[in-house]
Enzyme design. Structure first.
Site, mmCIF file in Angstrom:
data_model
loop_
_atom_site.group_PDB
_atom_site.id
_atom_site.type_symbol
_atom_site.label_atom_id
_atom_site.label_comp_id
_atom_site.label_asym_id
_atom_site.label_seq_id
_atom_site.Cartn_x
_atom_site.Cartn_y
_atom_site.Cartn_z
ATOM 1 N N ARG A 167 38.024 28.230 -15.134
ATOM 2 C CA ARG A 167 37.127 28.999 -14.236
ATOM 3 C C ARG A 167 35.925 29.580 -14.970
ATOM 4 O O ARG A 167 35.328 30.563 -14.529
ATOM 5 C CB ARG A 167 37.875 30.101 -13.504
ATOM 6 C CG ARG A 167 38.991 29.567 -12.632
ATOM 7 C CD ARG A 167 39.434 30.578 -11.605
ATOM 8 N NE ARG A 167 40.536 30.034 -10.823
ATOM 9 C CZ ARG A 167 41.819 30.154 -11.169
ATOM 10 N NH1 ARG A 167 42.158 30.799 -12.269
ATOM 11 N NH2 ARG A 167 42.755 29.628 -10.412
ATOM 12 N N LYS B 15 21.465 25.796 -13.251
ATOM 13 C CA LYS B 15 21.955 24.801 -12.283
ATOM 14 C C LYS B 15 22.752 23.746 -13.031
ATOM 15 O O LYS B 15 22.279 23.201 -14.027
ATOM 16 C CB LYS B 15 20.789 24.136 -11.553
ATOM 17 C CG LYS B 15 20.218 24.981 -10.435
ATOM 18 C CD LYS B 15 19.237 24.183 -9.603
ATOM 19 C CE LYS B 15 18.662 25.027 -8.478
ATOM 20 N NZ LYS B 15 17.609 24.304 -7.728
ATOM 21 N N GLU C 36 7.296 17.350 -14.761
ATOM 22 C CA GLU C 36 7.756 18.703 -14.412
ATOM 23 C C GLU C 36 6.727 19.748 -14.866
ATOM 24 O O GLU C 36 6.598 20.802 -14.245
ATOM 25 C CB GLU C 36 9.136 18.994 -15.019
ATOM 26 C CG GLU C 36 10.262 18.066 -14.555
ATOM 27 C CD GLU C 36 10.740 18.324 -13.110
ATOM 28 O OE1 GLU C 36 10.196 19.201 -12.423
ATOM 29 O OE2 GLU C 36 11.681 17.612 -12.681
ATOM 30 N N LYS D 231 9.277 29.267 -15.333
ATOM 31 C CA LYS D 231 10.584 29.079 -14.704
ATOM 32 C C LYS D 231 11.416 30.351 -14.807
ATOM 33 O O LYS D 231 12.131 30.721 -13.859
ATOM 34 C CB LYS D 231 11.314 27.897 -15.344
ATOM 35 C CG LYS D 231 12.667 27.688 -14.695
ATOM 36 C CD LYS D 231 13.135 26.283 -14.668
ATOM 37 C CE LYS D 231 14.431 26.211 -13.856
ATOM 38 N NZ LYS D 231 15.070 24.927 -13.928
ATOM 39 N N GLU E 294 18.512 30.667 -5.348
ATOM 40 C CA GLU E 294 17.745 29.991 -4.295
ATOM 41 C C GLU E 294 18.075 30.524 -2.901
ATOM 42 O O GLU E 294 18.292 29.762 -1.967
ATOM 43 C CB GLU E 294 18.033 28.478 -4.380
ATOM 44 C CG GLU E 294 16.802 27.641 -4.171
ATOM 45 C CD GLU E 294 16.994 26.178 -4.570
ATOM 46 O OE1 GLU E 294 17.075 25.880 -5.769
ATOM 47 O OE2 GLU E 294 17.055 25.350 -3.655
ATOM 48 N N ARG F 266 13.111 30.242 -5.661
ATOM 49 C CA ARG F 266 13.443 29.139 -6.564
ATOM 50 C C ARG F 266 13.256 27.771 -5.904
ATOM 51 O O ARG F 266 13.015 26.774 -6.587
ATOM 52 C CB ARG F 266 14.876 29.313 -7.071
ATOM 53 C CG ARG F 266 15.215 28.322 -8.150
ATOM 54 C CD ARG F 266 16.458 28.703 -8.914
ATOM 55 N NE ARG F 266 16.716 27.688 -9.931
ATOM 56 C CZ ARG F 266 17.607 27.806 -10.889
ATOM 57 N NH1 ARG F 266 18.336 28.902 -10.983
ATOM 58 N NH2 ARG F 266 17.789 26.839 -11.774
ATOM 59 N N ASN G 250 11.194 23.027 -6.398
ATOM 60 C CA ASN G 250 11.527 21.673 -5.936
ATOM 61 C C ASN G 250 10.323 20.931 -5.380
ATOM 62 O O ASN G 250 10.483 19.895 -4.727
ATOM 63 C CB ASN G 250 12.637 21.745 -4.891
ATOM 64 C CG ASN G 250 13.950 22.162 -5.518
ATOM 65 O OD1 ASN G 250 14.312 21.670 -6.581
ATOM 66 N ND2 ASN G 250 14.643 23.090 -4.893
ATOM 67 N N HIS H 77 10.318 17.202 -5.047
ATOM 68 C CA HIS H 77 11.663 16.690 -5.314
ATOM 69 C C HIS H 77 12.357 16.083 -4.094
ATOM 70 O O HIS H 77 13.222 15.231 -4.255
ATOM 71 C CB HIS H 77 12.536 17.789 -5.929
ATOM 72 C CG HIS H 77 12.266 17.982 -7.401
ATOM 73 N ND1 HIS H 77 11.016 18.313 -7.892
ATOM 74 C CD2 HIS H 77 13.067 17.876 -8.491
ATOM 75 C CE1 HIS H 77 11.076 18.411 -9.213
ATOM 76 N NE2 HIS H 77 12.304 18.147 -9.601
ATOM 77 N N HIS I 293 13.888 12.626 -4.622
ATOM 78 C CA HIS I 293 15.320 12.331 -4.487
ATOM 79 C C HIS I 293 15.562 11.170 -3.515
ATOM 80 O O HIS I 293 16.565 10.470 -3.624
ATOM 81 C CB HIS I 293 16.082 13.580 -4.017
ATOM 82 C CG HIS I 293 16.200 14.618 -5.094
ATOM 83 N ND1 HIS I 293 16.608 15.915 -4.841
ATOM 84 C CD2 HIS I 293 15.964 14.566 -6.426
ATOM 85 C CE1 HIS I 293 16.616 16.598 -5.976
ATOM 86 N NE2 HIS I 293 16.222 15.807 -6.948
ATOM 87 N N HIS J 224 13.768 10.096 -13.446
ATOM 88 C CA HIS J 224 13.624 11.264 -12.566
ATOM 89 C C HIS J 224 12.174 11.776 -12.566
ATOM 90 O O HIS J 224 11.584 12.021 -11.509
ATOM 91 C CB HIS J 224 14.585 12.366 -12.998
ATOM 92 C CG HIS J 224 14.402 13.652 -12.248
ATOM 93 N ND1 HIS J 224 14.675 13.781 -10.904
ATOM 94 C CD2 HIS J 224 13.927 14.875 -12.644
ATOM 95 C CE1 HIS J 224 14.399 15.015 -10.503
ATOM 96 N NE2 HIS J 224 13.941 15.699 -11.543
#
Ligand code: GLY
Length: 392
Positions: free
Chosen positions: A124, A146, A200, A246, A256, A263, A267, A270, A274, A295
């Protein structure tokens, strides 16, 4: 060594150390940062990272008293999977890590994400230290907590045999205890990967006006030759400045949740990206040998699509798209792509994006030269205009 501090709401503040020798500088401080005497350390290492660099980093932690277990990870979007996560968890358990023993992720964004997710879930949650070795992971993926893997699902509408890879669809927020961005690792990074990382940086330049660095895009335009020549001082400045943007975003909206963007603004481009980056046949330069898109290349195309979509909605004028294309071309990045599926297939794929809510598209779109907004349910004609702008 430059240091940028990230201050997430839910976790201890941590340092991003930027400079040659970042791991060597941090290893003696690791026990103090984690609050636990050196014990075991599990290093998840991207197969593509040169051995000499791995030896230096691992050697620094061994020298600081850690018993290091190394485990190589194959880093592709297909292997960024639950299966790889399971293998990693088994290897971490086999190495005997206890609650306060760290996982060290050495590599690009894929290894950072999977190893971070393994660290988030093993017992955990054990500490994770990110040691990014690509420009893309230094300026973006390694910072902000993330973590995750892609999921494979069957869909009716997909062009690749009815099976779609859903990016980062399972994961957790798990902030690192430190990020060690050793720019000397970029010396051996293939040019294509370095350029992909610049996508980026261009993205940050397009949002940074709202986050304390309105001059980032202009600075980057002058710095591209230095970055591509791997000039150390330019790389350190580039990474530190992008990470600082960032860090401000993460401090404001770590998970987010902001209804005004927060946040999610990171994206930008993105949702378009994606929808295309997991299509195996797409190539940045029409040479099938160069498929699939990296990417960052998909993000570059996505930035153009988002800008053209925003222009069709009247949020920006056409000069925004021209400037975006110019910035990306200067980095040697693709701004269009051949062989795209039809618009309706692409829009269906966009609806699988994590930001979609109740099947309604949510897009981060530019609203000015360096500002953005989160837009719910954009007109589909504008989205189609975005796709039209990037079809080759
Ligand atoms: N790469 C976007 C984020 O970290 O939120």
């Amino acid at each position: 060594m430059r240091t940028v501090t990230v201050e997430p709401a839910s976790a201890p503040a941590y340092e991003v150390r930027v400079g040659a020798g970042a791991a060597e500088s941090f290893a003696p401080d690791c026990a103090r940062v984690i609050g636990h005497e050196p014990g075991r350390l599990f290093a998840a290492v991207d197969e593509g990272v040169p051995d000499a660099f791995v030896r230096r980093v691992v050697g620094a932690f061994s020298g600081a008293g850690y018993a290091v277990t190394e485990h190589r990870v194959r880093a592709t979007e297909r292997t960024k999977s639950l299966e790889t996560l399971g293998e990693l968890l088994g290897a971490i358990a086999g190495a005997g890590l206890e609650r306060r023993d760290p996982v060290l992720a050495i590599g690009g964004g894929i290894v950072g994400d999977v190893a971070g997710f393994a660290a988030a879930s093993y017992r955990r949650g054990v500490p994770v230290i990110q040691c990014p070795t690509t420009l893309l992971s230094m300026v973006d993926a390694s910072v902000g907590g993330k973590t995750g893997v892609n999921l494979t699902v069957r869909t009716g509408e997909d062009p690749d045999g009815g099976e779609a890879l859903l990016k980062n669809m399972a994961g957790a927020f798990h902030q690192p205890r430190a990020v060690l961005a050793d720019v000397s690792s970029l010396d051996s990074l293939p040019d294509r990967h370095l350029r992909a990382g610049l996508a980026e940086c261009v993205k940050h330049g397009l949002i940074a006006g709202d986050w304390g660095d309105a001059g980032l895009a202009d600075w980057l335009a002058g710095a591209i030759p230095g970055v591509l020549a791997r000039d150390r001082a330019t790389l350190v400045e580039c990474v530190a400045r992008n990470v600082a943007v960032k860090a401000r975003v993460v401090k404001a909206d770590e998970t987010e949740q902001s209804s005004t963007g927060g946040r999610a603004l990171l994206n930008l481009g993105h949702t378009f990206a994606h929808a295309i980056e997991t299509i195996p046949t797409l190539s940045p330069d029409a040479d099938p040998a160069h498929a699939p898109l990296h990417h960052g290349e998909a993000v570059a195309i996505g930035l153009v699509g988002a800008s053209a979509c925003a222009a069709a909605m009247g949020l920006v004028d056409a000069s925004h798209t021209e400037r975006t294309i110019g910035a990306l071309r200067a980095c040697g990045l693709p701004v269009s792509v051949g062989g795209l599926p039809d618009d309706e297939t692409l829009i269906a794929r966009m609806r699988h994006d994590k930001k979609a809510a109740g099947g309604v598209l949510r897009l981060t779109l530019p609203t000015g030269p360096a500002s953005t907004a989160l837009v719910s349910d954009p007109p589909l004609d504008a989205v189609r205009a975005g796709w039209r702008a990037v079809r080759r």
